[in-house]
Design a protein around this motif. Structure first.
Motif, PDB file in Angstrom:
ATOM      1  N   PHE A   1       0.837  -1.206   0.000  1.00  0.00           N
ATOM      2  CA  PHE A   1       0.000   0.000   0.000  1.00  0.00           C
ATOM      3  C   PHE A   1       0.867   1.249   0.000  1.00  0.00           C
ATOM      4  O   PHE A   1       1.993   1.266   0.509  1.00  0.00           O
ATOM      5  CB  PHE A   1      -0.960   0.014   1.196  1.00  0.00           C
ATOM      6  N   ASP A   2       0.332   2.284  -0.614  1.00  0.00           N
ATOM      7  CA  ASP A   2       0.935   3.618  -0.619  1.00  0.00           C
ATOM      8  C   ASP A   2      -0.225   4.594  -0.653  1.00  0.00           C
ATOM      9  O   ASP A   2      -0.958   4.678  -1.646  1.00  0.00           O
ATOM     10  CB  ASP A   2       1.836   3.790  -1.850  1.00  0.00           C
ATOM     11  N   TYR A   3      -0.420   5.312   0.459  1.00  0.00           N
ATOM     12  CA  TYR A   3      -1.605   6.165   0.587  1.00  0.00           C
ATOM     13  C   TYR A   3      -1.465   7.491  -0.159  1.00  0.00           C
ATOM     14  O   TYR A   3      -2.397   8.316  -0.174  1.00  0.00           O
ATOM     15  CB  TYR A   3      -1.892   6.433   2.059  1.00  0.00           C
ATOM     16  N   ARG A   4      -0.325   7.752  -0.794  1.00  0.00           N
ATOM     17  CA  ARG A   4      -0.175   8.990  -1.536  1.00  0.00           C
ATOM     18  C   ARG A   4      -1.044   8.943  -2.799  1.00  0.00           C
ATOM     19  O   ARG A   4      -1.211   7.879  -3.398  1.00  0.00           O
ATOM     20  CB  ARG A   4       1.287   9.204  -1.922  1.00  0.00           C
TER      21      ARG A   4
ATOM     22  N   GLY B   1      -2.313   9.981  -6.845  1.00  0.00           N
ATOM     23  CA  GLY B   1      -1.670  10.099  -8.146  1.00  0.00           C
ATOM     24  C   GLY B   1      -0.846   8.891  -8.513  1.00  0.00           C
ATOM     25  O   GLY B   1      -1.166   7.748  -8.175  1.00  0.00           O
ATOM     26  N   ALA B   2       0.271   9.172  -9.201  1.00  0.00           N
ATOM     27  CA  ALA B   2       1.098   8.094  -9.738  1.00  0.00           C
ATOM     28  C   ALA B   2       1.730   7.239  -8.637  1.00  0.00           C
ATOM     29  O   ALA B   2       2.094   6.084  -8.874  1.00  0.00           O
ATOM     30  CB  ALA B   2       2.189   8.684 -10.624  1.00  0.00           C
ATOM     31  N   ASN B   3       1.884   7.810  -7.447  1.00  0.00           N
ATOM     32  CA  ASN B   3       2.514   7.059  -6.354  1.00  0.00           C
ATOM     33  C   ASN B   3       1.566   6.050  -5.698  1.00  0.00           C
ATOM     34  O   ASN B   3       2.001   5.132  -5.017  1.00  0.00           O
ATOM     35  CB  ASN B   3       3.014   8.013  -5.270  1.00  0.00           C
ATOM     36  N   ASN B   4       0.308   6.233  -5.887  1.00  0.00           N
ATOM     37  CA  ASN B   4      -0.681   5.445  -5.147  1.00  0.00           C
ATOM     38  C   ASN B   4      -0.610   3.948  -5.483  1.00  0.00           C
ATOM     39  O   ASN B   4      -0.470   3.552  -6.636  1.00  0.00           O
ATOM     40  CB  ASN B   4      -2.089   5.958  -5.435  1.00  0.00           C
ATOM     41  N   VAL B   5      -0.703   3.136  -4.429  1.00  0.00           N
ATOM     42  CA  VAL B   5      -0.802   1.675  -4.558  1.00  0.00           C
ATOM     43  C   VAL B   5      -1.879   1.224  -3.582  1.00  0.00           C
ATOM     44  O   VAL B   5      -1.836   1.553  -2.393  1.00  0.00           O
ATOM     45  CB  VAL B   5       0.527   0.969  -4.236  1.00  0.00           C
TER      46      VAL B   5
ATOM     47  N   ASN C   1       8.293  -3.003   5.718  1.00  0.00           N
ATOM     48  CA  ASN C   1       9.117  -1.804   5.764  1.00  0.00           C
ATOM     49  C   ASN C   1       8.136  -0.638   5.606  1.00  0.00           C
ATOM     50  O   ASN C   1       7.586  -0.417   4.522  1.00  0.00           O
ATOM     51  CB  ASN C   1      10.155  -1.811   4.642  1.00  0.00           C
ATOM     52  N   VAL C   2       7.888   0.085   6.706  1.00  0.00           N
ATOM     53  CA  VAL C   2       6.858   1.130   6.738  1.00  0.00           C
ATOM     54  C   VAL C   2       7.533   2.503   6.675  1.00  0.00           C
ATOM     55  O   VAL C   2       8.483   2.774   7.414  1.00  0.00           O
ATOM     56  CB  VAL C   2       5.992   1.009   8.005  1.00  0.00           C
ATOM     57  N   THR C   3       7.023   3.357   5.791  1.00  0.00           N
ATOM     58  CA  THR C   3       7.586   4.693   5.617  1.00  0.00           C
ATOM     59  C   THR C   3       6.486   5.740   5.775  1.00  0.00           C
ATOM     60  O   THR C   3       5.385   5.585   5.228  1.00  0.00           O
ATOM     61  CB  THR C   3       8.223   4.850   4.227  1.00  0.00           C
ATOM     62  N   ILE C   4       6.776   6.774   6.555  1.00  0.00           N
ATOM     63  CA  ILE C   4       5.819   7.898   6.654  1.00  0.00           C
ATOM     64  C   ILE C   4       6.318   9.035   5.765  1.00  0.00           C
ATOM     65  O   ILE C   4       7.532   9.271   5.631  1.00  0.00           O
ATOM     66  CB  ILE C   4       5.610   8.358   8.111  1.00  0.00           C
ATOM     67  N   VAL C   5       5.351   9.771   5.152  1.00  0.00           N
ATOM     68  CA  VAL C   5       5.686  10.859   4.217  1.00  0.00           C
ATOM     69  C   VAL C   5       4.807  12.073   4.526  1.00  0.00           C
ATOM     70  O   VAL C   5       3.610  11.941   4.775  1.00  0.00           O
ATOM     71  CB  VAL C   5       5.462  10.420   2.749  1.00  0.00           C
ATOM     72  N   ALA C   6       5.434  13.248   4.523  1.00  0.00           N
ATOM     73  CA  ALA C   6       4.738  14.536   4.652  1.00  0.00           C
ATOM     74  C   ALA C   6       3.900  14.655   5.920  1.00  0.00           C
ATOM     75  O   ALA C   6       2.705  14.985   5.869  1.00  0.00           O
ATOM     76  CB  ALA C   6       3.868  14.787   3.424  1.00  0.00           C
ATOM     77  N   PRO C   7       4.484  14.454   7.105  1.00  0.00           N
ATOM     78  CA  PRO C   7       3.716  14.620   8.347  1.00  0.00           C
ATOM     79  C   PRO C   7       3.473  16.094   8.636  1.00  0.00           C
ATOM     80  O   PRO C   7       4.351  16.943   8.432  1.00  0.00           O
ATOM     81  CB  PRO C   7       4.624  13.989   9.391  1.00  0.00           C
ATOM     82  N   THR C   8       2.298  16.422   9.140  1.00  0.00           N
ATOM     83  CA  THR C   8       1.952  17.822   9.434  1.00  0.00           C
ATOM     84  C   THR C   8       2.109  18.177  10.905  1.00  0.00           C
ATOM     85  O   THR C   8       1.976  19.340  11.269  1.00  0.00           O
ATOM     86  CB  THR C   8       0.512  18.099   9.010  1.00  0.00           C
TER      87      THR C   8
ATOM     88  N   THR D   1      -1.758  14.910  10.086  1.00  0.00           N
ATOM     89  CA  THR D   1      -2.005  13.985   8.981  1.00  0.00           C
ATOM     90  C   THR D   1      -0.676  13.473   8.458  1.00  0.00           C
ATOM     91  O   THR D   1       0.361  14.149   8.588  1.00  0.00           O
ATOM     92  CB  THR D   1      -2.773  14.658   7.831  1.00  0.00           C
ATOM     93  N   VAL D   2      -0.702  12.298   7.811  1.00  0.00           N
ATOM     94  CA  VAL D   2       0.528  11.704   7.299  1.00  0.00           C
ATOM     95  C   VAL D   2       0.163  10.652   6.261  1.00  0.00           C
ATOM     96  O   VAL D   2      -0.852   9.963   6.377  1.00  0.00           O
ATOM     97  CB  VAL D   2       1.360  11.080   8.442  1.00  0.00           C
ATOM     98  N   PHE D   3       0.996  10.560   5.229  1.00  0.00           N
ATOM     99  CA  PHE D   3       0.868   9.470   4.262  1.00  0.00           C
ATOM    100  C   PHE D   3       1.730   8.284   4.732  1.00  0.00           C
ATOM    101  O   PHE D   3       2.801   8.483   5.325  1.00  0.00           O
ATOM    102  CB  PHE D   3       1.329   9.920   2.878  1.00  0.00           C
ATOM    103  N   VAL D   4       1.271   7.090   4.418  1.00  0.00           N
ATOM    104  CA  VAL D   4       1.988   5.888   4.871  1.00  0.00           C
ATOM    105  C   VAL D   4       2.191   4.939   3.690  1.00  0.00           C
ATOM    106  O   VAL D   4       1.297   4.750   2.864  1.00  0.00           O
ATOM    107  CB  VAL D   4       1.215   5.159   5.990  1.00  0.00           C
ATOM    108  N   ILE D   5       3.396   4.361   3.634  1.00  0.00           N
ATOM    109  CA  ILE D   5       3.749   3.379   2.609  1.00  0.00           C
ATOM    110  C   ILE D   5       4.119   2.074   3.315  1.00  0.00           C
ATOM    111  O   ILE D   5       4.835   2.084   4.330  1.00  0.00           O
ATOM    112  CB  ILE D   5       4.949   3.852   1.768  1.00  0.00           C
ATOM    113  N   GLY D   6       3.646   0.961   2.786  1.00  0.00           N
ATOM    114  CA  GLY D   6       3.969  -0.341   3.373  1.00  0.00           C
ATOM    115  C   GLY D   6       4.492  -1.326   2.340  1.00  0.00           C
ATOM    116  O   GLY D   6       3.801  -1.642   1.369  1.00  0.00           O
ATOM    117  N   ASP D   7       5.736  -1.793   2.525  1.00  0.00           N
ATOM    118  CA  ASP D   7       6.354  -2.789   1.643  1.00  0.00           C
ATOM    119  C   ASP D   7       6.526  -4.102   2.408  1.00  0.00           C
ATOM    120  O   ASP D   7       7.145  -4.139   3.486  1.00  0.00           O
ATOM    121  CB  ASP D   7       7.717  -2.309   1.154  1.00  0.00           C
ATOM    122  N   VAL D   8       5.982  -5.182   1.856  1.00  0.00           N
ATOM    123  CA  VAL D   8       6.120  -6.500   2.475  1.00  0.00           C
ATOM    124  C   VAL D   8       7.507  -7.060   2.166  1.00  0.00           C
ATOM    125  O   VAL D   8       7.918  -7.126   1.003  1.00  0.00           O
ATOM    126  CB  VAL D   8       5.035  -7.467   1.958  1.00  0.00           C
TER     127      VAL D   8
END
Length: 320
Positions: A53-56, A58-62, A102-109, A160-167
């Motif tokens: 998953f990638d909560y961003r 546009g093109a980044n979304n998964v 492998n969890v990544t946070i992006v653009a935290p407010t 708010t924050v976007f989250v990415i998850g890689d298995v």
């Protein structure tokens, strides 16, 4: 949250047990099937990384979500099955009990933290990632147990924050179950082999109590339990001391509890003028679990004699 990885010791123990079947036969069994998987038992399966998953947007979304996590929001995220880019052979199987991400946070407010936990439990008082407002993308490796449906919750504390998850791997108890079943099968095989082996039992009647056989009398007995189907051969030797002449004596082995007049004679001697012995044997078919008492019945019809020192040996042999 962690899951215990008990693969190596148990795997080598069970593989060693399975390869040593022939050696174990004839020895005292020490294998106990007490290594069956429990709630905390699992094995780790590494996989080629894939993005679940990638909560961003546009093109980044998964995946199905393309919005940031809100303040205090706990989003239910499916992990097993075809999720995001983890599909087909890359999908986490339904047998998985946990996942390595492998969890990544992006653009935290805001200064905040992220919590990942099984979707079927309450939010824990622990965090997996912590950050400051405006912090650059920050990853962390997280192991998290899955709910029975194969899902987790991803919870944001503040802002708010976007989250990415890689298995990068998953945990499963299925391999332990297979090994446990193999040990159980080995235990049954060892039991069957042990139960199916031949064995013998010997019983000697005491010498001080000679038994008169002027009529019909029991000179000795032996009891045997058959573990499996097979047959028992009972061997007998008895010493006789005559007190007269022209002795006519006979003995037989019977599986009845009474003096059976229809028993099969195995020895008859028309004259026994001195101390001597009679010996013989008889074969009996037996069924698994049967306990039978085999009796030596002797008789002498013309003069007085006594039987003593009776030795009975029963040999059990399993059916082919």
């Amino acid at each position: 949250m962690t899951l215990r990885d008990r693969t190596s010791p148990l795997v080598w123990l069970l593989i060693g047990a399975l390869s040593a079947t022939a050696t174990l036969v004839g020895l005292d069994r020490s294998i106990a099937v007490d290594a069956a998987p429990g709630d905390l038992d699992s094995t780790y399966v590494p996989v080629a990384p894939c993005r679940a998953f990638d909560y961003r947007p546009g093109a980044n979304n998964v995946g199905s979500r393309e919005t940031a996590l809100g303040e205090g929001e706990a989003h239910t995220q499916q992990i097993t099955g075809n999720v995001g880019n983890c599909t087909g052979a890359a999908a986490v199987p339904s047998s998985a009990v946990g996942v390595a991400l492998n969890v990544t946070i992006v653009a935290p407010t805001a200064q905040s933290n992220l919590r990942l936990y099984p979707a079927n439990v309450e939010s824990p008082l622990v965090s997996n990632l912590n950050w400051l407002a405006g912090q650059s993308p920050t990853p962390n490796k997280v192991d998290v147990k899955l709910s029975p449906s194969g899902a987790i919750k991803v919870e944001n504390f503040k802002g708010t924050v976007f989250v990415i998850g890689d298995v990068v791997g998953y945990y499963t108890s299925s391999s332990l179950t297979e090994l446990s079943d193999a040990v159980a099968a080995l235990e049954q095989r060892l039991t069957a082999v042990e139960n199916s082996r031949s064995f013998s039992v010997t019983r000697r009647s005491p010498d001080p109590t000679p038994i008169p056989v002027t009529g019909t009398a029991e000179a000795g007995f032996i009891t045997v339990t058959a573990p499996v189907d097979g047959h028992v051969v009972v061997y007998s030797t008895t010493v006789f001391s005559p007190n007269g002449v022209d002795l006519f004596g006979s003995c037989s082995i019977s599986a009845t509890n009474n003096f059976d007049t229809d028993y099969e004679q195995y020895y008859t001697k028309p004259s026994l003028l001195a101390v001597g012995s009679m010996s013989g044997h008889r074969r009996f078919p037996v069924a698994a679990g049967t306990t039978a008492t085999y009796r030596l019945i002797c008789s002498q019809f013309q003069t007085t004699s006594v039987a003593s020192d009776t030795v009975l040996t029963a040999v059990f042999t399993p059916a082919p």
